[in-house]
Each structure stands twice: as structure tokens, then as C-alpha cells.
Design a protein around this motif. Structure first.
Motif, PDB file in Angstrom:
ATOM      1  N   PHE A   1      10.250  -9.060  -9.503  1.00  0.00           N
ATOM      2  CA  PHE A   1       9.241  -8.593  -8.554  1.00  0.00           C
ATOM      3  C   PHE A   1       8.293  -7.703  -9.365  1.00  0.00           C
ATOM      4  N   LEU A   2       7.070  -8.171  -9.543  1.00  0.00           N
ATOM      5  CA  LEU A   2       6.064  -7.450 -10.318  1.00  0.00           C
ATOM      6  C   LEU A   2       5.072  -6.811  -9.353  1.00  0.00           C
ATOM      7  N   SER A   3       4.977  -5.494  -9.398  1.00  0.00           N
ATOM      8  CA  SER A   3       4.020  -4.758  -8.579  1.00  0.00           C
ATOM      9  C   SER A   3       2.811  -4.435  -9.449  1.00  0.00           C
ATOM     10  N   LYS A   4       1.741  -5.218  -9.291  1.00  0.00           N
ATOM     11  CA  LYS A   4       0.575  -5.093 -10.161  1.00  0.00           C
ATOM     12  C   LYS A   4      -0.403  -4.042  -9.634  1.00  0.00           C
TER      13      LYS A   4
ATOM     14  N   SER B   1       2.286   2.881  -1.845  1.00  0.00           N
ATOM     15  CA  SER B   1       1.213   3.535  -2.594  1.00  0.00           C
ATOM     16  C   SER B   1       1.080   4.978  -2.135  1.00  0.00           C
ATOM     17  N   PHE B   2       0.558   5.805  -3.016  1.00  0.00           N
ATOM     18  CA  PHE B   2       0.281   7.195  -2.686  1.00  0.00           C
ATOM     19  C   PHE B   2      -1.231   7.328  -2.547  1.00  0.00           C
ATOM     20  N   ASP B   3      -1.711   7.192  -1.344  1.00  0.00           N
ATOM     21  CA  ASP B   3      -3.146   7.208  -1.040  1.00  0.00           C
ATOM     22  C   ASP B   3      -3.803   5.904  -1.488  1.00  0.00           C
TER      23      ASP B   3
ATOM     24  N   GLN C   1      -0.988   3.332 -11.164  1.00  0.00           N
ATOM     25  CA  GLN C   1       0.276   3.212 -11.891  1.00  0.00           C
ATOM     26  C   GLN C   1       1.314   4.186 -11.346  1.00  0.00           C
ATOM     27  N   ASN C   2       0.864   5.246 -10.658  1.00  0.00           N
ATOM     28  CA  ASN C   2       1.782   6.185 -10.006  1.00  0.00           C
ATOM     29  C   ASN C   2       1.995   5.722  -8.573  1.00  0.00           C
ATOM     30  N   HIS C   3       3.049   4.925  -8.374  1.00  0.00           N
ATOM     31  CA  HIS C   3       3.380   4.432  -7.038  1.00  0.00           C
ATOM     32  C   HIS C   3       4.868   4.092  -7.018  1.00  0.00           C
ATOM     33  N   ALA C   4       5.325   3.473  -5.954  1.00  0.00           N
ATOM     34  CA  ALA C   4       6.735   3.102  -5.824  1.00  0.00           C
ATOM     35  C   ALA C   4       6.843   1.658  -5.366  1.00  0.00           C
TER      36      ALA C   4
ATOM     37  N   TYR D   1      15.019   1.224  -5.594  1.00  0.00           N
ATOM     38  CA  TYR D   1      13.659   1.755  -5.672  1.00  0.00           C
ATOM     39  C   TYR D   1      13.313   2.033  -7.128  1.00  0.00           C
ATOM     40  N   ASN D   2      12.074   1.754  -7.459  1.00  0.00           N
ATOM     41  CA  ASN D   2      11.532   2.039  -8.779  1.00  0.00           C
ATOM     42  C   ASN D   2      10.230   2.793  -8.561  1.00  0.00           C
ATOM     43  N   PHE D   3      10.118   4.024  -9.087  1.00  0.00           N
ATOM     44  CA  PHE D   3       8.873   4.756  -8.839  1.00  0.00           C
ATOM     45  C   PHE D   3       8.483   5.625 -10.022  1.00  0.00           C
TER      46      PHE D   3
END
Length: 378
Positions: A176-179, A206-208, A212-215, A231-233
Motif C-alpha cells: 500500500f503506497l501512500s503517495k 492527512s494533517f490539514d 510527507q508528514n501524514h499517516a 499504522y505508519n506515520f
């Protein structure tokens, strides 16, 4: 007179210790100076232990006070300096895997050093790192600052950075790739979860806005039939250059020149991370599955973000590790910003920082977890 002064100093240390613990629990977005107070907690913990030793030699009755405080605050001590001598036994047998065992690896891979300046010390580091991850015995891999070049990418690197294929399909893992970004050449940036267990659910937080800073999370089906959530964050980066930090404490001139700017960036990072971790805690509380968390926190064990997670989850290093467990691969010593956490349904069997893998500015961490049997229905 000397004993009276020593006793007053002991009371001051205990007061300092309690205030620092209170500071850890205050989010920076509410009162940011508390975050700087929280960073003094390891010093206060250490001085309290010094007070215990001092009074044991002088007056054991007085020693009872700092000793009681040390006992009550021991979990905070363990956050920064874990002590589990039994884990060091040379003949300690590795736990036998079962159909409820999960071997988990987490790493900030620093985009596999795709840019030439990142691999000056070792031009072969991208190949070595990707190969090491592909050959890992871990069932699940959580990677931050991930980079991939799919078929058709026009970067000119050939097959070198086909990391999804090499770590995923060719190694028998689903991905699962979160781009967060696809550049003009077709290269992909973001985070990734690779799993040898079937992925039956997935999502991104997402944070706002998505950076690259997300979960991200993946629901995995174990051979036992249990479903778990991983979870990966990656929380807000410091945006602080290592050289600037070293210069700031190497001389008075360096402190005057660099210190104020570093403090501003440090403050912004702390405020952002306090918001981000509260967002994640709300999501964690809604999850009905046993959880495993992998994180580049960009924060120390004596911080609000770490405290919120440690209050609800087991920190793998604090549970079975020994020593500081530093994960930052750089000039700043004793820095542990990469962590794994587990919900109460898990038994933490092993945890390791892979110091033999120096290909990023973070050392990978690996752990083994055993899902505890579900309690019988009432």
C-alpha cells in the motif's frame, strides 16, 4: 547546616521533577514553553537518583522520600533509558513463531538516497538498502520518506529505484503506497506499508493537507483469522540542519548566531506535532482492531507527542529494550525519534535497532509481537 541545605536541594529536585512531568502533558499549541520544560525531565530524574544515593549514605530515613519518587516516576525513566537485564541473557531462546506472530520492521529510508549528495559516502547505498529490505524476514515493513520509480519513469536510473517491485511483489509482499508527490519524471514520493499478510483494508490520514508528514494504515489478516491494524506515520519534521544545531552549542558566538532561529523552528515543530498526535489519538480510539504503530515522531521520549502515545500503548523499546536505543544516525548522540508502539492486546517479544544498516540518517527498527489470546466472552 550541610544536611539542611542538602535536604532543601532534594526538595527542589523533586519539585522540578514533578513540574517537568506536568510539562510533558501540556500540548505545545496550548502553552509552548512547557515543551522546553519537559526536555529537562531526564536531568531531574537523574538528580533524583543522585539524591537517593546521597541520603542512603547519610540518612536512610530521608532517602525514603526521593526513593519513593523514583519508584513512582520509574516509567518516565524507562522512556529514555530502558533497563531489562533478562533480555541480555546470552542463552535466551528466540520465541517460536505462531499464526499470531507479527515481525515488524520500520525505517525512514530518506528516499533511498536518490540524490547524489545523499550517497557521497557510499554510492552503492541505494542498492544495498533496497536489497536489505527486500530480503528482510519481517512480515510487515513500514517505510517513511519512501521513493519509487515505476515502469515508464524518465529519471534515467534504470531499474535501480523500482523499490515497490523489489520490496513488494518480487519478495512476496502486498503493498500500500501512500503517495504525496509524483514528479514530472514519474517518480513517486510518500510512505509505504509492505505485508506478507493479506491487506484487507487501507486508508490515509492527512494533517490539514497531504504532505510527507501524514499517516497511513493497513488492515491485515493474520493466518489465525484475526484482523489487525498497522499504522505508519511521520510527524512534523524539525526543519533544522544538524550543523546548525552542533554550531549553536559549540560556542557562545554560535549560540548567539544560530540559537534564536533554531528555537523558532523547534517551537513551530512542537506545536505542529501536538496537533498531529491529537488527530491520530482520535483515530486510534475509533479502531476496534489490535494495533501496531510505526512512527518517525521527530520528537524525543520526553515530549507531549511521545507521552500521549506511551499513555495508551506499549513502547516496544521501553518494554523490552536496554539502554538509550538511539535511532538517529548523525552527529547528535542519544537521539531516539523512531518508535514502535503496540496496543495492550500484544505481547512485545523482541525489539532491535539495526545499527548495522547505516544507509539513511535513521537506523531501522525491528520487533516481534505476539497477539495475546482474546479473553473469554462473559
Amino acid at each position: 547546616m550541610r544536611r539542611s541545605f542538602a535536604f532543601k536541594c532534594t526538595l527542589l529536585v523533586i519539585a522540578w521533577l514533578l513540574i517537568a512531568i506536568a510539562c510533558v502533558q501540556i500540548p505545545a499549541r496550548t502553552f509552548w514553553p512547557a515543551s522546553f520544560g519537559a526536555l529537562t525531565l531526564p536531568v531531574a530524574l537523574g538528580l533524583n537518583l543522585v539524591a537517593v544515593v546521597y541520603w542512603l549514605l547519610r540518612n536512610w530515613r530521608v532517602a525514603a522520600l526521593p526513593a519513593l519518587v523514583a519508584f513512582l516516576t520509574w516509567p518516565h525513566f524507562q522512556r529514555g533509558l530502558a533497563l531489562h537485564p533478562a533480555q541480555l541473557a546470552p542463552m535466551r531462546a528466540a520465541p517460536e513463531p505462531t499464526n499470531q506472530t507479527v515481525r515488524l520492521l520500520s525505517a525512514n529510508v530518506r528516499i533511498f538516497n536518490v540524490y547524489a549528495q545523499l550517497r557521497e559516502k557510499d554510492p552503492e547505498s541505494p542498492t544495498k538498502f533496497i536489497q536489505w529490505l527486500a530480503e528482510s524476514s519481517a512480515d510487515v515493513l513500514c517505510l517513511q520518506e519512501f521513493y519509487n520509480e515505476p515502469v515508464g519513469s524518465r529519471t534515467g536510473e534504470g531499474r535501480l529505484f523500482r523499490s515497490v517491485d523489489k520490496i513488494g511483489k518480487q519478495a512476496g509482499r502486498q503493498v500500500f503506497l501512500s503517495k504525496t508527490l509524483t514528479n514530472g519524471a514519474g517518480a513517486e514520493f510518500g510512505m509505504a506499508i509492505f505485508s506478507r499478510f493479506p491487506i484487507v483494508g487501507r486508508g490515509t490520514i492527512s494533517f490539514d493537507r497531504l504532505t510527507q508528514n501524514h499517516a497511513m494504515y493497513a488492515d491485515l489478516r493474520l493466518p489465525s483469522g484475526d484482523t489487525i491494524r498497522v499504522y505508519n506515520f511521520h510527524l512534523q519534521s524539525m526543519s533544522m540542519d544538524e550543523k546548525d544545531i552542533v554550531d549553536s552549542y559549540s560556542s557562545k558566538a554560535g549560540l548567539k548566531k544560530k540559537g534564536l532561529g533554531l528555537m523558532r523552528r523547534f517551537k513551530r515543530g512542537m506545536v505542529a506535532r501536538s496537533v498531529q498526535v491529537d488527530t491520530l489519538i482520535q483515530r486510534f480510539e475509533q479502531c476496534r482492531y489490535p494495533m501496531l504503530l510505526c512512527a518517525d515522531l521527530n520528537d524525543l521520549p520526553y515530549s507531549y507527542s511521545y507521552d500521549q502515545l506511551a499513555d495508551r500503548f506499549q513502547n516496544a523499546w521501553a518494554t523490552v529494550g536496554n539502554g538509550v536505543g538511539a535511532t538517529y544516525n548523525g552527529a547528535l548522540p542519544f537521539v531516539r525519534i523512531d518508535n514502535q508502539f503496540a496496543s495492550p492486546q500484544w505481547q512485545v517479544e523482541e525489539f532491535k535497532v539495526n545499527y548495522e544498516i547505516p544507509y539513511s540518517d535513521h537506523f531501522p527498527t525491528s520487533a516481534t509481537y505476539q497477539l495475546r489470546p482474546a479473553p473469554p466472552a462473559q
